[in-house]
Design an enzyme around this catalytic site. Structure first.
Site, PDB file in Angstrom:
ATOM      1  N   LYS A 140       0.870  -1.185   0.000  1.00  0.00           N
ATOM      2  CA  LYS A 140       0.000   0.000   0.000  1.00  0.00           C
ATOM      3  C   LYS A 140       0.900   1.225   0.000  1.00  0.00           C
ATOM      4  O   LYS A 140       1.741   1.385   0.894  1.00  0.00           O
ATOM      5  CB  LYS A 140      -0.895   0.018   1.236  1.00  0.00           C
ATOM      6  CG  LYS A 140      -2.133  -0.821   1.089  1.00  0.00           C
ATOM      7  CD  LYS A 140      -3.102  -0.507   2.208  1.00  0.00           C
ATOM      8  CE  LYS A 140      -4.333  -1.381   2.101  1.00  0.00           C
ATOM      9  NZ  LYS A 140      -5.222  -1.182   3.267  1.00  0.00           N
ATOM     10  N   GLU A 234      -7.246  -5.984  -1.087  1.00  0.00           N
ATOM     11  CA  GLU A 234      -8.281  -5.691  -0.092  1.00  0.00           C
ATOM     12  C   GLU A 234      -9.702  -5.812  -0.636  1.00  0.00           C
ATOM     13  O   GLU A 234     -10.496  -4.875  -0.586  1.00  0.00           O
ATOM     14  CB  GLU A 234      -8.049  -4.297   0.506  1.00  0.00           C
ATOM     15  CG  GLU A 234      -8.762  -4.136   1.845  1.00  0.00           C
ATOM     16  CD  GLU A 234      -8.370  -2.874   2.580  1.00  0.00           C
ATOM     17  OE1 GLU A 234      -7.162  -2.636   2.773  1.00  0.00           O
ATOM     18  OE2 GLU A 234      -9.273  -2.123   2.957  1.00  0.00           O
ATOM     19  N   HIS A 245      -8.922   1.839  12.402  1.00  0.00           N
ATOM     20  CA  HIS A 245      -8.327   2.852  11.534  1.00  0.00           C
ATOM     21  C   HIS A 245      -9.325   3.894  11.040  1.00  0.00           C
ATOM     22  O   HIS A 245      -8.934   5.016  10.743  1.00  0.00           O
ATOM     23  CB  HIS A 245      -7.627   2.191  10.337  1.00  0.00           C
ATOM     24  CG  HIS A 245      -6.290   1.592  10.680  1.00  0.00           C
ATOM     25  ND1 HIS A 245      -6.127   0.646  11.670  1.00  0.00           N
ATOM     26  CD2 HIS A 245      -5.050   1.801  10.166  1.00  0.00           C
ATOM     27  CE1 HIS A 245      -4.844   0.299  11.737  1.00  0.00           C
ATOM     28  NE2 HIS A 245      -4.168   0.989  10.842  1.00  0.00           N
TER      29      HIS A 245
HETATM   30  P1  NAD Z   1       6.942   8.314  10.350  1.00  0.00           P
HETATM   31  O1  NAD Z   1       7.352   7.805   9.052  1.00  0.00           O
HETATM   32  O2  NAD Z   1       6.511   9.726  10.466  1.00  0.00           O
HETATM   33  O3  NAD Z   1       8.106   8.014  11.375  1.00  0.00           O
HETATM   34  C1  NAD Z   1       7.953   8.383  12.707  1.00  0.00           C
HETATM   35  C2  NAD Z   1       9.043   9.358  13.162  1.00  0.00           C
HETATM   36  O4  NAD Z   1      10.177   8.609  13.534  1.00  0.00           O
HETATM   37  C3  NAD Z   1       9.512  10.334  12.102  1.00  0.00           C
HETATM   38  O5  NAD Z   1       9.864  11.551  12.722  1.00  0.00           O
HETATM   39  C4  NAD Z   1      10.738   9.644  11.541  1.00  0.00           C
HETATM   40  O6  NAD Z   1      11.645  10.530  10.935  1.00  0.00           O
HETATM   41  C5  NAD Z   1      11.303   9.048  12.797  1.00  0.00           C
HETATM   42  N1  NAD Z   1      12.118   7.868  12.623  1.00  0.00           N
HETATM   43  C6  NAD Z   1      11.856   6.805  11.840  1.00  0.00           C
HETATM   44  N2  NAD Z   1      12.788   5.873  12.018  1.00  0.00           N
HETATM   45  C7  NAD Z   1      13.655   6.347  12.929  1.00  0.00           C
HETATM   46  C8  NAD Z   1      14.825   5.836  13.534  1.00  0.00           C
HETATM   47  N3  NAD Z   1      15.267   4.616  13.272  1.00  0.00           N
HETATM   48  N4  NAD Z   1      15.485   6.624  14.399  1.00  0.00           N
HETATM   49  C9  NAD Z   1      15.011   7.857  14.718  1.00  0.00           C
HETATM   50  N5  NAD Z   1      13.911   8.386  14.194  1.00  0.00           N
HETATM   51  C10 NAD Z   1      13.236   7.630  13.304  1.00  0.00           C
HETATM   52  O7  NAD Z   1       5.722   7.450  10.945  1.00  0.00           O
HETATM   53  P2  NAD Z   1       5.518   5.884  11.083  1.00  0.00           P
HETATM   54  O8  NAD Z   1       4.851   5.692  12.377  1.00  0.00           O
HETATM   55  O9  NAD Z   1       6.730   5.142  10.760  1.00  0.00           O
HETATM   56  O10 NAD Z   1       4.465   5.587   9.914  1.00  0.00           O
HETATM   57  C11 NAD Z   1       3.212   6.200   9.914  1.00  0.00           C
HETATM   58  C12 NAD Z   1       2.727   6.308   8.491  1.00  0.00           C
HETATM   59  O11 NAD Z   1       2.605   5.006   7.935  1.00  0.00           O
HETATM   60  C13 NAD Z   1       1.362   6.953   8.364  1.00  0.00           C
HETATM   61  O12 NAD Z   1       1.374   7.875   7.308  1.00  0.00           O
HETATM   62  C14 NAD Z   1       0.447   5.801   8.043  1.00  0.00           C
HETATM   63  O13 NAD Z   1      -0.666   6.185   7.287  1.00  0.00           O
HETATM   64  C15 NAD Z   1       1.356   4.905   7.275  1.00  0.00           C
HETATM   65  N6  NAD Z   1       0.964   3.495   7.290  1.00  0.00           N
HETATM   66  C16 NAD Z   1       0.948   2.843   6.109  1.00  0.00           C
HETATM   67  C17 NAD Z   1       0.644   1.511   6.064  1.00  0.00           C
HETATM   68  C18 NAD Z   1       0.697   0.776   4.767  1.00  0.00           C
HETATM   69  O14 NAD Z   1       0.237  -0.382   4.714  1.00  0.00           O
HETATM   70  N7  NAD Z   1       1.269   1.348   3.731  1.00  0.00           N
HETATM   71  C19 NAD Z   1       0.336   0.816   7.249  1.00  0.00           C
HETATM   72  C20 NAD Z   1       0.372   1.510   8.446  1.00  0.00           C
HETATM   73  C21 NAD Z   1       0.690   2.850   8.461  1.00  0.00           C
HETATM   74  N1  GLY Z   2      -2.080  -1.319   7.046  1.00  0.00           N
HETATM   75  C1  GLY Z   2      -3.192  -1.780   6.305  1.00  0.00           C
HETATM   76  C2  GLY Z   2      -2.857  -2.657   5.159  1.00  0.00           C
HETATM   77  O1  GLY Z   2      -1.716  -2.859   4.823  1.00  0.00           O
HETATM   78  O2  GLY Z   2      -3.723  -3.190   4.549  1.00  0.00           O
END
Ligand code: NAD
Ligand code: GLY
Length: 360
Positions: A140, A234, A245
């Site tokens: 995704k 999905e 979500h």
């Molecule tokens: P993010 O990418 O914003 O990372 C969180 C924070 O941690 C950021 O400030 C980043 O720079 C920092 N960071 C990341 N790795 C680090 C490390 N090793 N050391 C220090 N800092 C670090 O947020 P997230 O929680 O990783 O991801 C959330 C996003 O993912 C949302 O946009 C959500 O919609 C998306 N998401 C997508 C899917 C999918 O299936 N594609 C599933 C769940 C969530």
């Molecule tokens: N995080 C939701 C999905 O991958 O389907």
């Protein structure tokens, strides 16, 4: 190192999980079939991990795009900056994009890879716990819109996922807890044994015990890979990954992107989904209490913010990819370890949950 496989026919790919993986050049190079490589990352990750990744790419012609850090930058405008660089540097359709970062960078990098010249190869190098257990696996990709979270995107699978658990050392505690929200999700939707393991091991995870973290990442990825293999786009079971979500996305959008971390909003949303599941006669009181207790123990918020009232919730929840003909559909829980497929919810009961759960 553990190697799992996402089984998707000719689009199958491995997930590598382990320690010290960022310095294992062959993990990268065996999945890069081109001379041109572009690494997409952000201003926080670049100083920490970009040099290690670039060291593996010395035999390639490599560009980097360093984006600002934050959910509020997960937009088409910032994906356009990736396109600008791809075009300015004349990268061909054979180029490979490496997304190095958390879920924001993974979703944006993957979306840029899906669109550039109608699709170039890409590698997911997830650096947050949330990205290692969820967003990097399953293809995704996409961006947010002011009117709805993740509403612009594509399904587009990577060549591989390289999850190096060592990078979690630099992740702050709040982000670690946010990642654990998605870990708990797998226990709730399909893996009661894992849920029980999490109840017993949450302190070790919060203390960053390496073997506990490695186990949680692996078990989460096994669950995710099985679901994705069964339902890539999905049409059925994959929707259960959206437990909490629809509420959570409304909180993220309603409070303003970046105010609540994705995992925090999902934790609150899952408690709301549990409350609604109880109201419609699925979950019992004890299970609801257990679920809320585990999120609290994980140091996650469990109550919705004042700034998103019932009307705003309903308005925002009306923009969701599971909705059909304008009808809000939600994933609920039949019991711990078993989620429903999307259900048309009774509006009165939904309003009761929105009005009363977590409201003082
Ligand atoms: P993010 O990418 O914003 O990372 C969180 C924070 O941690 C950021 O400030 C980043 O720079 C920092 N960071 C990341 N790795 C680090 C490390 N090793 N050391 C220090 N800092 C670090 O947020 P997230 O929680 O990783 O991801 C959330 C996003 O993912 C949302 O946009 C959500 O919609 C998306 N998401 C997508 C899917 C999918 O299936 N594609 C599933 C769940 C969530
Ligand atoms: N995080 C939701 C999905 O991958 O389907």
């Amino acid at each position: 190192m553990k190697k799992l496989q996402v089984e998707l026919g000719d689009r199958s790919y491995p997930i590598y999980i382990g320690s010290g993986l960022l310095s294992q050049s062959e993990l990268f190079t065996q999945h890069i079939k081109s001379k041109q490589v572009i690494v997409v990352t952000n201003v926080t990750i670049a100083p920490l991990y970009l040099p290690a990744v670039l060291k593996n790419l010395q035999d390639y012609s490599t560009e980097t795009v360093i984006l600002p850090d934050g959910e509020q930058f997960k937009t088409l405008d910032y994906v356009a900056q990736i396109f600008d660089q791809l075009l300015a540097r004349k990268l061909s359709r054979t180029a490979t994009l490496i997304a190095l970062g958390g879920g924001v960078i993974g979703d944006m990098g993957g979306f840029a890879a899906a669109c550039y010249q109608r699709g170039i190869a890409f590698l997911q190098i997830p650096t947050s716990l949330l990205a290692q257990v969820d967003s990097s696996v399953g293809g995704k990709t996409g961006v947010n819109h002011p009117l709805g979270k993740n509403m612009i995107g594509a399904f587009y699978q990577p060549q591989c996922v390289i999850a190096d658990a060592d990078v979690l050392d630099t992740l702050d505690d709040r982000q670690l807890s946010a990642g654990l929200a998605e870990v708990i999700k797998y226990g709730l939707i399909r893996d009661i044994e894992f849920f029980e393991w999490l109840e017993n091991n949450i302190d070790a995870l919060l203390a960053r015990n390496k073997s506990a973290l490695a186990y949680a990442i692996e078990r989460s990825c096994i669950n995710k890979a099985e679901i994705v293999a069964e339902d890539e786009t999905e049409t059925g079971i994959r929707a259960t990954l959206n437990l909490g979500h629809t509420f959570g996305h409304a909180i993220e959008t309603g409070a303003g992107y970046g105010k609540y971390l994705h995992g925090e909003a999902v934790a609150i949303g899952t408690c709301q989904a549990a409350d609604l599941s109880r109201r419609i006669g699925l979950l019992n009181d004890d299970d609801v209490t257990r679920i809320i207790a585990l999120f609290k123990k994980t140091k996650l918020p469990v109550e919705p913010p004042e700034c998103v009232d019932t009307e705003r919730f309903l308005d925002l929840m009306a923009v969701d990819k599971k909705n059909v003909d304008g009808q809000i559909r939600l994933i609920l829980l039949e019991k711990i370890g078993l989620a429903t497929l999307p259900v048309d919810v009774n509006q009165d009961l939904l309003k009761m949950t929105l009005k009363t759960y977590g409201r003082r």
